[in-house]
Design an enzyme around this catalytic site. Structure first.
Site, short mmCIF file in Angstrom:
data_model
loop_
_atom_site.label_atom_id
_atom_site.label_comp_id
_atom_site.label_asym_id
_atom_site.label_seq_id
_atom_site.Cartn_x
_atom_site.Cartn_y
_atom_site.Cartn_z
CG HIS A 182 -50.80 42.86 36.92
ND1 HIS A 182 -51.85 42.84 36.04
CD2 HIS A 182 -49.98 43.84 36.49
CE1 HIS A 182 -51.68 43.78 35.11
NE2 HIS A 182 -50.55 44.41 35.37
NE ARG A 241 -50.88 41.44 27.64
CZ ARG A 241 -52.21 41.46 27.61
NH1 ARG A 241 -52.87 40.62 26.86
NH2 ARG A 241 -52.87 42.34 28.32
CG ASP A 280 -42.36 48.04 26.44
OD1 ASP A 280 -43.33 48.21 27.22
OD2 ASP A 280 -41.33 47.44 26.77
CD GLU A 339 -38.27 52.08 29.94
OE1 GLU A 339 -39.22 51.45 29.42
OE2 GLU A 339 -38.12 52.15 31.17
CD GLU A 345 -45.35 43.82 26.62
OE1 GLU A 345 -45.04 42.74 26.07
OE2 GLU A 345 -46.20 43.87 27.53
CG HIS A 394 -47.04 42.34 34.66
ND1 HIS A 394 -45.94 42.75 35.35
CD2 HIS A 394 -46.97 42.93 33.45
CE1 HIS A 394 -45.24 43.58 34.60
NE2 HIS A 394 -45.85 43.70 33.43
#
Ligand code: UD1
Ligand code: UDP
Length: 370
Positions: free
Chosen positions: A243, A212, A96, A118, A132, A210
């Site tokens: 990350h 957003r 995604d 997936e 995503e 990580h």
């Protein structure tokens, strides 16, 4: 002979597509090429090197602290000539990310058939994971074949009217994990030597973060919770491979200064799964790690309010703890102090696959093309 193009850009896409790229490359019925957008650079290259996959096309698009819309626009522009040259019949995308959405949009316009790996994961919240959730919804509606990891994913697709060419195959993340874990557990001494700063006589808490939607205040709360736990429990070692996104990296290095907290660079995949296997608790917002940890019998506390991976929660090995400081402290403390609560979560289960997913996908694609 059919032309098959794999498009990928980030670390998790590389891990999850590597086993599939290998089975397609070995099959004489396909000309298989790999295109990396390089949405990630170092974190992608680490994985490509480990699985010994050399990209045929490298769009070299990562920029420091990149704007995701600018990245998407550039990816679309640079993907078009790749399609014009190679003329893929089938395009594989996984998951995604923005690379997936850009790749799918170009593939659709160039009338290649899209195989989505997936497929069907949904949080049912447009803003989390952001962006995503929308990337994967759009990708599903552009795809010809939907390779779903679990029944929940199939049910999600059905609710959106997608019922044809949907296959239940598990997740390729388990193919990669099975390959990797067999190799790393056979080299105990070598792997111990990669972590000279870590005290393995203590209980290891592996942390990654990580997303957003956690940037800013939620991530500060996470850091404060980690500092509190490090101070409270002297017998734990918090190991956090940070990350490379500057929104995370800069804040983590500023706030997380404590003897019991080891901030390290993103780990190469074999080192990461070795360390996960050695861990007592995993605290993460990572999708892939939520899928791997149950297979290794590790309790996972998920630092998100919603997850598209409810199978681990249903199986009892994962728990959603959000990003609230006190909630994270309470849930970690419970696992650190209460043996019964720990034992209830530390069960090895495999809700995400049995390690045969790549071969199943190859079989289904061949069947569909015949
Ligand atoms: C991306 C995906 C996310 C996925 C995650 C996996 C999107 C919108 N997000 O998020 O779904 O879960 O990858 O890790 O597609 N950077 C480096 N080197 C690297 C990688 C990143 O320096 O190897 C830094 C760069 O400054 C880059 C920034 O991190 O601009 C952000 O990378 P980006 O791909 O935009 O987003 P992620 O947060 O990694
Ligand atoms: N991973 C890794 N090194 C690390 C952290 C994670 O190799 O330092 C692997 C992990 O085993 C999993 C994948 O990267 O397979 C998950 O990637 P990430 O958390 O970046 O993205 P997500 O899965 O959330 O999209």
């Amino acid at each position: 002979m059919k032309n098959v193009l794999f498009i990928l850009g980030t670390r998790p896409e590389a891990i999850k597509l590597a086993p599939l790229i290998k089975v397609f490359k070995q099959d004489k019925g396909f000309i298989t090429k790999v295109c990396v957008t390089a949405q990630h650079r170092q974190m992608l290259d680490q994985v490509m090197d480990f699985f010994r996959i050399k990209p045929d096309y490298d769009l070299e698009l990562m920029k420091p602290n990149q704007g995701i819309l600018q990245f998407m626009a550039n990816a679309i522009l640079k993907l078009e000539p790749v399609f014009d040259e190679f003329k893929p019949d089938v395009v594989f995308v996984q998951g995604d990310t923005t690379t997936v959405l850009a790749g799918s949009l170009v593939a659709f316009h160039k009338t290649a058939r899209i195989a989505h790996i997936e497929a069907g994961l949904r949080s049912h919240n447009k803003l989390s994971p952001f962006p995503e959730e929308i990337n994967r919804i759009i990708t599903s509606h552009l795809s010809s074949w939907h390779f779903a990891p679990t029944q929940i994913a199939i049910d999600n697709l059905k609710k959106e009217g997608i019922t044809e060419n949907v296959y239940l195959v598990g997740n390729t993340v388990i193919d990669a994990l099975k390959m990797g874990i067999a190799e790393v557990t056979a080299h105990e001494k070598e792997f111990l030597s990669y972590f000279p700063s870590i005290d393995f006589s203590k209980r290891i808490m592996l942390v990654t973060c990580h997303r957003r939607e956690s940037f800013g205040a939620p991530f500060v709360q996470i850091c404060e919770a980690l500092l509190h736990l490090a101070e409270e429990y002297k017998d734990i070692e918090i190991v956090y491979p940070v990350h490379l996104n500057p929104n995370i990296k800069e804040v983590a290095h500023k706030l997380l200064i404590h003897n019991n907290i080891k901030l390290i660079s993103p780990l190469e995949y074999p080192q990461l799964i070795w360390l996960m296997n050695k861990s007592f608790i995993v605290l993460t917002d990572s999708g892939g790690i939520q899928e791997e940890a149950p297979s290794l019998g590790k309790p996972v506390l998920v630092m998100r309010d919603v997850t598209e991976r409810m199978e681990g929660v249903v199986a009892g090995t994962a728990k959603l703890v959000g990003t609230d400081k006190q909630r994270i402290i309470d849930e970690c403390s419970k696992l650190l102090e209460d043996k019964k609560a720990y034992a209830e979560m530390a069960n090895a289960v495999n809700p995400y696959g049995d390690g045969t997913t790549s071969l199943q996908i190859l079989g289904k694609v061949k069947e569909a093309l015949n």
